[in-house]
Every structure is written in C-alpha cells, then in structure tokens.
Design a protein around this motif. Structure first.
Motif, mmCIF file in Angstrom:
data_model
loop_
_atom_site.group_PDB
_atom_site.id
_atom_site.type_symbol
_atom_site.label_atom_id
_atom_site.label_comp_id
_atom_site.label_asym_id
_atom_site.label_seq_id
_atom_site.Cartn_x
_atom_site.Cartn_y
_atom_site.Cartn_z
ATOM 1 N N ALA A 793 -24.379 17.967 -17.854
ATOM 2 C CA ALA A 793 -24.464 19.397 -18.165
ATOM 3 C C ALA A 793 -23.753 20.277 -17.146
ATOM 4 N N GLU A 794 -23.726 19.865 -15.887
ATOM 5 C CA GLU A 794 -23.097 20.684 -14.848
ATOM 6 C C GLU A 794 -21.583 20.819 -15.040
ATOM 7 N N ASN A 795 -20.981 19.892 -15.786
ATOM 8 C CA ASN A 795 -19.521 19.856 -15.894
ATOM 9 C C ASN A 795 -19.038 20.537 -17.171
ATOM 10 N N PHE A 796 -19.499 21.764 -17.359
ATOM 11 C CA PHE A 796 -19.070 22.557 -18.519
ATOM 12 C C PHE A 796 -17.583 22.879 -18.401
ATOM 13 N N THR A 797 -16.995 23.164 -19.540
ATOM 14 C CA THR A 797 -15.588 23.593 -19.552
ATOM 15 C C THR A 797 -15.504 25.056 -19.153
ATOM 16 N N THR A 798 -16.393 25.869 -19.727
ATOM 17 C CA THR A 798 -16.505 27.273 -19.332
ATOM 18 C C THR A 798 -17.976 27.673 -19.356
ATOM 19 N N LYS A 799 -18.300 28.768 -18.637
ATOM 20 C CA LYS A 799 -19.681 29.280 -18.584
ATOM 21 C C LYS A 799 -19.642 30.783 -18.748
ATOM 22 N N HIS A 800 -20.557 31.309 -19.548
ATOM 23 C CA HIS A 800 -20.610 32.752 -19.804
ATOM 24 C C HIS A 800 -22.029 33.239 -19.525
ATOM 25 N N ASP A 801 -22.197 34.077 -18.493
ATOM 26 C CA ASP A 801 -23.500 34.630 -18.122
ATOM 27 C C ASP A 801 -23.569 36.101 -18.505
ATOM 28 N N SER A 802 -24.790 36.631 -18.566
ATOM 29 C CA SER A 802 -24.979 38.060 -18.817
ATOM 30 C C SER A 802 -25.337 38.732 -17.496
ATOM 31 N N GLU A 803 -25.568 40.036 -17.528
ATOM 32 C CA GLU A 803 -25.914 40.760 -16.312
ATOM 33 C C GLU A 803 -27.271 40.322 -15.763
ATOM 34 N N ILE A 804 -28.170 39.942 -16.649
ATOM 35 C CA ILE A 804 -29.535 39.603 -16.226
ATOM 36 C C ILE A 804 -29.738 38.097 -16.155
ATOM 37 N N PHE A 805 -29.325 37.386 -17.189
ATOM 38 C CA PHE A 805 -29.611 35.957 -17.290
ATOM 39 C C PHE A 805 -28.361 35.131 -16.998
ATOM 40 N N ARG A 806 -28.609 33.925 -16.477
ATOM 41 C CA ARG A 806 -27.483 33.051 -16.147
ATOM 42 C C ARG A 806 -27.936 31.595 -16.167
ATOM 43 N N TRP A 807 -26.978 30.714 -16.359
ATOM 44 C CA TRP A 807 -27.209 29.278 -16.179
ATOM 45 C C TRP A 807 -26.944 28.948 -14.715
ATOM 46 N N LYS A 808 -27.917 28.336 -14.053
ATOM 47 C CA LYS A 808 -27.807 28.058 -12.617
ATOM 48 C C LYS A 808 -27.861 26.550 -12.370
ATOM 49 N N LYS A 809 -26.998 26.086 -11.499
ATOM 50 C CA LYS A 809 -26.953 24.662 -11.160
ATOM 51 C C LYS A 809 -28.086 24.318 -10.191
ATOM 52 N N ILE A 810 -28.863 23.273 -10.526
ATOM 53 C CA ILE A 810 -29.920 22.754 -9.666
ATOM 54 C C ILE A 810 -29.508 21.352 -9.248
ATOM 55 N N SER A 811 -29.070 21.224 -8.014
ATOM 56 C CA SER A 811 -28.581 19.926 -7.553
ATOM 57 C C SER A 811 -29.730 19.048 -7.087
ATOM 58 N N GLY A 812 -29.482 17.737 -7.102
ATOM 59 C CA GLY A 812 -30.443 16.795 -6.554
ATOM 60 C C GLY A 812 -31.597 16.444 -7.455
ATOM 61 N N LEU A 813 -31.441 16.610 -8.767
ATOM 62 C CA LEU A 813 -32.531 16.304 -9.687
ATOM 63 C C LEU A 813 -31.962 15.911 -11.039
ATOM 64 N N GLY A 814 -32.703 15.060 -11.744
ATOM 65 C CA GLY A 814 -32.274 14.630 -13.064
ATOM 66 C C GLY A 814 -31.542 13.296 -13.021
ATOM 67 N N TYR A 815 -31.335 12.716 -14.193
ATOM 68 C CA TYR A 815 -30.590 11.461 -14.272
ATOM 69 C C TYR A 815 -29.178 11.642 -13.728
ATOM 70 N N SER A 816 -28.588 12.806 -14.004
ATOM 71 C CA SER A 816 -27.216 13.071 -13.557
ATOM 72 C C SER A 816 -27.168 13.630 -12.139
ATOM 73 N N ASN A 817 -28.346 13.852 -11.545
ATOM 74 C CA ASN A 817 -28.483 14.398 -10.195
ATOM 75 C C ASN A 817 -28.051 15.853 -10.100
ATOM 76 N N SER A 818 -27.990 16.537 -11.236
ATOM 77 C CA SER A 818 -27.660 17.959 -11.226
ATOM 78 C C SER A 818 -27.970 18.547 -12.594
ATOM 79 N N LEU A 819 -28.767 19.604 -12.617
ATOM 80 C CA LEU A 819 -29.196 20.234 -13.864
ATOM 81 C C LEU A 819 -28.566 21.603 -14.021
#
Length: 955
Positions: A793-819
C-alpha cells in the motif's frame, strides 16, 4: 578606558561562566566515599524508602554505601537532598517562589538543581525535589537509570557496571507532567508463572503472591515511572486484601490500587464471594448482601490511594447474573453505579468527582453502555482491546468532553478464544504504538493498564508501554519504536551489541506478527480443538514452509552467536530477554513446520518424510531443555517456576503425534514443480530482468538409489545439473533462474525447457519468459506475474489528500512493514456520496497480461475496529472508471472472521473486477479514519494465495 572596561567585563564573564559550569557538576562518589543522602523525616514514607534505594543503587555501582540521614548537621561533604518542593528541607535551599508556576501545578514531576551549600565551605548540594511523593521517586529512579542501574536490574538480572567514582553533569531541570495520569499493569493468568514461582521459590513463607513479591513489583513500577496496579486475581491466588501486608506495601510505595474490569469496588469475587454464606452474586435478588460486601471493602480502603472499578459483571469474568435483556441489564447497571457512588461518598472525605473511578467497557458491557445506560461524566471510561491488541472503540466527539476522560485496558498476554498466548511475549511493538497513540489522540489518556500476565517474559513490551504512557510525544513518529528498542537493548548490553540485539528482536516480533508461536498449531480453544497442519505450503510461492524455517534458523543462530560474545555477567539477562524467547519461538515454529513437511511430503510418498517427523519431535525436546534451563540452571534457580512451556496444557504445546503414509512404493523417484498441482511440469514464468528464482524437487520414494541429470539452454542457470539420490539424502532441490545477459545474447527467447533424465525416465519441464513493453523509468508501476499482481500500500503511484484528511505512512508494522492509514483520528466519516469529489485517495497503476472477466481484487488491512461508534472500517474502491464500491473490514463480536483476523493479524476483503489487457487504474478512497491498508493482490486466475506475503510485482 573602554578597553580596560572590556577586559574587566570579559574576566567577570569568564569567571561567572566557569562558576556556572562548576555548579552543573556534582560528585556523587569518589575515593570510596559517597555523598550523604538527606530526606525530610516529616515528609512522605516514600522519600525514606527511595532514599535508601538510591543509596543501594550507588553501592551497586561503586561499592560505597552513602550515608542516609534526616538531619543536615549529620552531613559531611557534598549532599544529595530529596523531598517535596514545598518541604522545609528543600525550601531552605530553593526559593519556592522562583520555581515556575506551571511546574508547581504538575502531578508526579521532579526537578534537579545543583547549588552551593551555604552552610558548608565550598561543598555542593544536589537537590531532587518532586511536586508529590511519586514525582520525587521518579526523579530519584531516573537518576539511578542514568547512572547505570536498569529498572530491570532485579526482574531481568541486568548487571550494574562498576565505577570507581560518579560525577554527574546536570543543569537545572524541570520534568514534564506524565502524559497519562494512571499508568500500570494487570497481573493476570498467573497460574503458570508468577503465582507458583512466588509460592514455591520467592515467597514460600506466604505460599502465594504476597507482600514480598508485591514489594518487588511496586519497585519496578516506580522505576518505570508507573503508578498503578491491578492485582492478580485468579483462583490460584488469594485476594490482594487477604494478606494485610499487600495493601500496606502499596501504601509504602505509593502505588494506586485498582482492580480489573470484573472486580467492582476493589473486590476479588473469585476468592472473596462465598456463595454458601452470601447467596448468589445477583443484584436483583440479593442486593443487600452485594451492597454490604462492597461497603466492607470501601470502608477498609477509605485511606488507601485507590482507583475504584464501578459496575458489575458475574463472578468468573462472565455476564451479569439475573438479567434477561440488554435493556434490563443497562437499567440494573445504572442503579448499581449509583449505589456504589453512595458508598464512596459515605467513606471518603473527597467530593465524589475527586475519587478516581473507572468503568471498563469489556465484552458485553460495551453493548450495555451503548444501549444508553446512565454513566456520570466524572467516571473514566476504560476502553478495551479485543484481547489481541486491537482496541474495540474509542471516545467519540461527545465522550471526549467528559470530565472523567477515557482510558485503555490493553493485552500483552491473554487466556481465551480463539487461542491463548500466555507463553511468550510477542505482541508487536509497532502495533502497541499504533493503537495506544490512537487512544491518546482521541483523549483516552486518563488510565492506561497493560495486562502483562506474569511480567516475565514481557519485559520489553512493559517498558515500551510505560515509556509511551509517560511521554507520548516521542512516539508520534512511528519509526521511534525502532529507536526505542535500540536504546533499551543498548542500555543493557552496550553499544557494540545493543543495536544487533534490537535488530534480532525486531525480526522476532515481525515473524510472530505473521503468526504467534502459540498459534502455530492452527488449533483453537473454548472449545479446545486438535492441532492441524499449518496454512504454509512447501509446494508453492517459493516454499513458504522452508522459507519460514530458514528465517527462524537464522534468528536462533544469530541469538546463539551474539550470546557467545556477551560478557559473562550479562549472560543471564541475555538468556531471559533475548535467547529464551527467540529460540523458544524458533523451536515452536520448527515443531509444526517439520510436522507439515512430514505429513505433506508423506502425501507424495517421499522417503524423507520420516526424517522430518523426527525433526519435529527434536524441536519439542529443545523447548523442554530451554525451559528447564530458565527455571533451574540460571542464577541458582532464582526463577524456578516462572516459565511454563505449556500453560493450560493446550494441544499446541505438546509433542505432536504424526501419522505418515507408509506406502513408499514405485516409481522409484519422482519430481514436484513449484506452483504445480497433480504432477504438472511447467516452471512458473520468468519476467524480464526479474531476479526471482523458481524450483523443482527430485525425490526418492523407496529405499534405493536414483541417478538424475538435466540439459538446458546456457542462459538458464541451476544450482546443480546432475546427481544421485540415496536414502540418506533422499531429495534434491533444483533452483532455476535466468541469466539475463546470456538471455539477451541468445536472442530473447520466449519459450524453452529443461530436459530431465531421472533413472532413464525422460521429462521435459517447459519454461516461459515474459517481457512488458513499458518504460523502465516509470515509478511504482505494477505488473501481473504468474496470474498475480502484488502491491504494498505504501508504494502508490500517486496520492491525493484534502486540507483536513490525509493518508499517512505508518512504518514498522504490517506484513509489508509499512501501512497507509487514514488520518487524523478526529472528525466524522466522509460522506460516501461525496467520495469522488471530497475524499483523499491512493492511486495505483497496474498492467496485466490478459483480459479476464472475473478477476479477484484482494485488499488486506490491519484488523482494526471502528474508531468510535460513529465510524466503521470502510474504504471506497474504484476500478478503472467503474462506480465506486464500498467495502467494510468491520467484524462483529467473536465471529469466525474476527477469529481468523486476529490469529493472522490481517483483515481481508475481496472484490470481483473485470480486467482488460494492459493498463488498469485502482483508486482507494478514504471514508473512516483509522483504516490502515497493508497490501493488495489482484488474481487473474483461481488459485490459492500464500499465507505469507508475496514480493511486489513491480516493473
């Protein structure tokens, strides 16, 4: 004139700076003499206790025991003074009016200050002053830790480095107030560790967990800057208040005494409610006796620093007795709490809003709370995880305004369904950070309690939890967990080994995140089921079984290697903190994975299946020997009984029985090709410039010999080209890869084969090479390989956030080691009708080989629960230009879906999509905050996915 003035000013300045620098340093011990320690004899009893503990700590380091005094006249030389900031002893040296007002109003805070002693010629005074007794204690133990006395010096036998002298460099320092007000542990499921160890080894005079044991526990808590205990309460243990010394010890150490979710008003129902004399624990039919039972304890503890659990459940952590509906239970519970508060008012001088009270919404109580029952707003709501590390829900916007605030009861050890994990401590530190920081940001920060089981072997996770509760700011960055782990192990084992050990333990946690050691039997409990073969396959996806065993073998070998270089005085601590859990997990995995090979290879009549059966049994024996060493060999049996390798005697812990197919008949030998069923002999496709390899196995089926050889094009490389199978070496794995330089020189062939001669039996294994006509410079473009697309999931092609909400990378967790997680944790869910124009989204570009009408899009996420009761766990999925589809990872109760989610730490949902040949676009829209995406698969063919994570199929 100006020049002379400047020189005089400079001399004054330099002299002043030098004087200030001198005041920053303080010599605690030198030449076999240590500074005296003065405490206020009219102050708290904790001042006296910690003064003597500090003296003992200094003696551990230098061999010199400081004199502990209560009269300044008895001091000779430099002096350490401890006490409350407002005490007469401290105010003689510090003007209280010059201490910052903010600091004076803080709880559990401390200051350091070095000053010249006005009544002693040139001598210095080092002041440790707290805003309250625990604040002073925290200042003292922080000093001890910095001097080299680990909080785990006793509980994990961490040695203290010897020094001839101690000089500290301490500028004026004011600590911050702890981030969480009540921070502590719950001793639970102690039947197989803490209780038998205390009863038989450490405190035989009590024959139980008594005041001597609690003294050690309370000291540990203070050294960890924690302040709260939920005492042990299983039937194996007498109630905390059964032994008067327990409560007295809590008072002495200033530890707040609470009780678990199932023990209202500091009562241990399992041990203290006598049904024969008191009747049923039923508030409807037996209200008077129940109230009297509670009143007795409230009266007894009126002067105790206590945290009262309010509400009511059944005796044995079960639902409330006598109620027939949710509505009735909610009404009864509301009345129960009113009466409990009346008891508190009767025996406490404080206003009811000043008496700490907690209402834990555990299991069915959450449903009662959500049904609309009345709960006074000054009572703290303690939210709970689902027993497996995922918090069931947190405070919504209205609940965040409650004066009582919120808290969390969290498990690092658990007894129950779908399966216990009471043996090793393997809850991932990244998960603890993710869930507890989520709690903190939603204002659930009044009370944090960690269920630690027997304390050992959960040492690191306890340290992590308490450090986070004390100072959450460091943990805002997910990557800080790695730094914290390195700091922890470095502080114990030194810089040369600390980072290496931290890396080792992180790998241990990562492997256990995929499947805990206790879950490797693929069995369940309540009801208890038999063990089964695992979901790992040795036949496909690079051989999951041997891959996992190899990872654990390397881990155990590394643990052994580091252990052999550790200084002798560190070996016991190393065994307890590192070697036992790492090797124990490795042997448990091998026990079941060797069993898998024995059974699954037996299904192919492989001769060597018998060998793996023995290897499985050997792994069990290794766990037995390892545990015996823990209990009887280290430190002359100090920890005898603290570790039980088979708590509750569940099937997963036993030496497994293995029934093998005994039909080892002709043909003499055979082959098995990776990813092939029913004897298929097509090698999985290779993709241009990919470094991946594939394999096939050649194996014997009877006690004879078989010769084999292969012919292949020059650009195909194998580890061997010929050999002989014999009963003692009954199989051979042939690894295959492409030499891309030679492939280019050969004219880029698309098809080829490997010709195998096996005992004069001729076989041709077909092989295909695929090239994608795409620009290699494009970033994060995913392609189909062997009917699967794999995306982290961390290796998106592009990311689009709004002024309030965003997708944030959480490293060191998950099967892929990054959420990728939906942030922030405030606000309401995004309107599903407005996703395309309002919601942040992640976009992924995918290229496929063929058009497929009903491919499967598989979305994998952290198995979290809705953030609040106004949320779910939804995302919006848009495949190409098709309408957005809503999927929800939410689970219900103890459903089978939830059970599988927590056993594998993964939530999975599938969608059917139509795939065209060539480019596809996937958009993932945010709806509910807190959703954490891990990885995504696209299957263009019906096939079984691996249990473990596939590599990304990038260009």
């Amino acid at each position: 004139m100006n020049k002379i003035f400047f020189i005089l000013f400079l001399l004054f300045y330099l002299n002043n700076v030098q004087s200030q620098d001198i005041l920053k340093t303080f010599q605690i011990s030198s030449n076999n003499k240590a500074s005296s320690i003065l405490y206020d004899k009219t102050g708290s009893s904790l001042d006296s206790l910690t003064a003597y503990l500090l003296a003992e700590d200094i003696k551990k380091i230098t061999g010199s025991h400081p004199k502990v005094i209560t009269e300044k006249k008895d001091a000779k030389g430099d002096l350490i003074i401890i006490g409350n900031i407002s005490s007469p002893v401290i105010s003689e040296f510090i003007d209280l009016s010059k201490i910052p007002e903010k600091f004076k109003s803080q709880k559990e805070s401390y200051l350091y200050k070095i000053i010249k002693n006005p009544s002693s010629n040139g001598k210095k005074t080092f002041i440790i002053a707290g805003t309250d007794p625990r604040g002073t204690a925290f200042g003292i133990f922080e000093l001890s830790k910095n001097l080299g006395v680990s909080p785990w010096y006793w509980w994990a036998d961490v040695p203290v480095e010897k020094k001839k002298e101690i000089t500290i460099d301490v500028p004026d320092f004011y600590s911050e107030e702890p981030a969480v007000e009540y921070r502590g542990i719950f001793l639970n499921d102690e039947d197989w560790g803490l209780q038998p160890w205390a009863a038989k080894t450490f405190e035989p005079e009590t024959g139980d967990i008594g005041p001597k044991t609690y003294a050690k526990i309370f000291e540990l808590l203070l050294r960890l800057k924690a302040n709260t205990i939920w005492p042990a309460m299983h039937p194996s243990t007498k109630a905390f208040f059964y032994y008067p010394g327990n409560a007295e010890m809590a008072e002495k150490y200033h530890i707040v005494v609470g009780s678990s979710h199932a023990e209202p008003m500091l009562r241990n129902n399992v041990d203290e409610w006598n049904k024969d004399s008191l009747g049923s624990f039923n508030y409807i039919s037996n209200k008077e006796n129940v109230n009297n039972y509670w009143e007795e304890r409230v009266k007894e503890t009126s002067n105790l620093d206590a945290l009262y659990t309010v509400g009511m459940r059944g005796i044995h952590d079960s639902g409330m007795e006598g109620v027939e509906s949710t509505e009735e239970a909610a009404e009864v519970l509301s009345n129960v709490i009113k009466n409990q508060r009346n008891l508190l008012k009767k025996y406490h001088q404080e206003y009811i809003t000043e008496i700490p009270q907690a209402f834990t919404v555990y299991k069915e109580v959450l449903e009662l709370y959500d049904s609309g029952m009345e709960l006074p707003e000054d009572i703290t709501i303690i939210w709970t995880d689902d027993n497996y590390g995922y918090i069931r829900r947190l405070s919504n916007a209205a609940e965040r305004q409650r004066s009582g605030g919120g808290g969390v009861y969290y498990h690092a050890s658990y007894w129950g369904r779908p399966h216990d994990y009471l043996w090793l401590s393997s809850t991932h530190p990244g998960l603890i950070r993710e869930e507890m920081m989520k709690a903190f940001h939603t204002k659930s920060k009044k009370i944090w309690i960690l269920n630690v089981g027997d304390i050992k072997p959960a040492e690191y996770n306890i340290q992590l939890f308490m450090d986070m509760a004390y100072n959450t700011s460091d943990f805002e960055d997910p990557s800080y967990v790695t730094e914290h782990m390195q700091d922890f192990y470095t502080s114990i084992f030194g810089k040369s080994s600390g980072k290496e050990i931290a890396d080792l333990k992180l790998k241990y946690f990562n492997l256990a995140y995929e499947r805990k050691p206790e879950f490797m039997g693929w069995s369940q409990t309540e009801p208890t089921t038999k063990i089964n073969t695992t979901a790992y396959t040795p036949f496909s996806w690079g051989d999951e079984v041997n891959t996992r065993m190899d990872e654990y073998s390397k881990l155990a070998e590394k643990a052994q290697s580091i252990g052999s270089t550790i200084d002798s005085n560190l070996k016991d601590a190393y065994f307890e903190l590192v070697e036992y859990p790492v090797k124990g997990a490795a042997f448990m995995n091998k026990k079941f994975l060797y069993r898998d090979l024995a059974i699954k290879y037996s299904g192919q009549n492989r001769l060597n299946s018998k060998k793996f059966s023995q290897f499985s049994s050997n792994s069990y024996d290794s766990i037995v020997a390892l545990t015996e060493k823990y209990n009887t060999k280290i430190l002359n049996g100090k920890w005898n009984g603290i570790i039980d390798m088979m708590p509750r005697r569940l099937p997963v812990y036993k030496n497994p029985e293995i029934d093998l197919n005994k039909n080892y008949n002709t043909p003499l030998a055979s082959i098995a090709v990776e990813n092939q069923k029913d004897g298929g002999i097509e090698i999985p496709s290779f993709y241009k410039n990919d470094t991946i390899s594939h394999f096939f196995d050649i194996y014997l089926r009877s006690e004879k010999e078989a010769n084999w050889s292969i012919k292949k094009p020059e650009w195909i490389e194998t580890n061997k080209t010929a050999g002989t199978l014999v009963p003692s070496q009954a199989s051979e794995r042939i690894d295959i890869k492409v030499n891309w330089k030679k492939w280019n020189n050969a004219g880029n062939p698309e098809d080829s084969s490997i010709d195998l001669n096996l005992n004069n039996q001729k076989l041709s294994l077909t092989l295909k090479v695929v090239s994608y006509d795409l620009k290699p410079s494009e970033k994060n473009i995913f392609i189909e390989k062997n009917n699967v697309v794999s995306i982290y999931a961390e290796n998106f092609t592009t990311k689009h956030d709004s002024e309030i909400f965003r997708w944030k990378k959480i490293s060191g967790l998950g099967y892929s080691n990054s959420l990728m997680q939906a942030f922030p944790f405030v606000g309401e869910p995004i309107d599903t009708m407005q996703l395309a124009c309002q919601a942040p989204y992640l976009e992924y570009e995918i290229h496929t080989e063929n058009a497929v009408n009903s491919a499967k899009l598989v979305l994998n996420a952290l198995p979290t629960h809705p953030l609040t009761n106004n949320h779910s766990v939804r995302i919006g999925i848009q495949w190409n230009d098709n309408p957005i589809q809503i999927i929800d990872f939410k689970t219900y109760g103890r459903s089978e879906e939830w059970k599988q989610n927590v056993l594998r730490n993964l939530a999975r949902k599938e969608l059917t999509v139509n795939v065209k040949k060539g480019k596809q676009t996937l958009k993932i829209y945010m709806i509910d905050q807190g959703v954490a995406l891990d990885f995504i698969y696209l299957k263009t063919k019906s096939l079984s996915l691996p249990y473990s994570l596939l590599p990304e199929t990038k260009l």
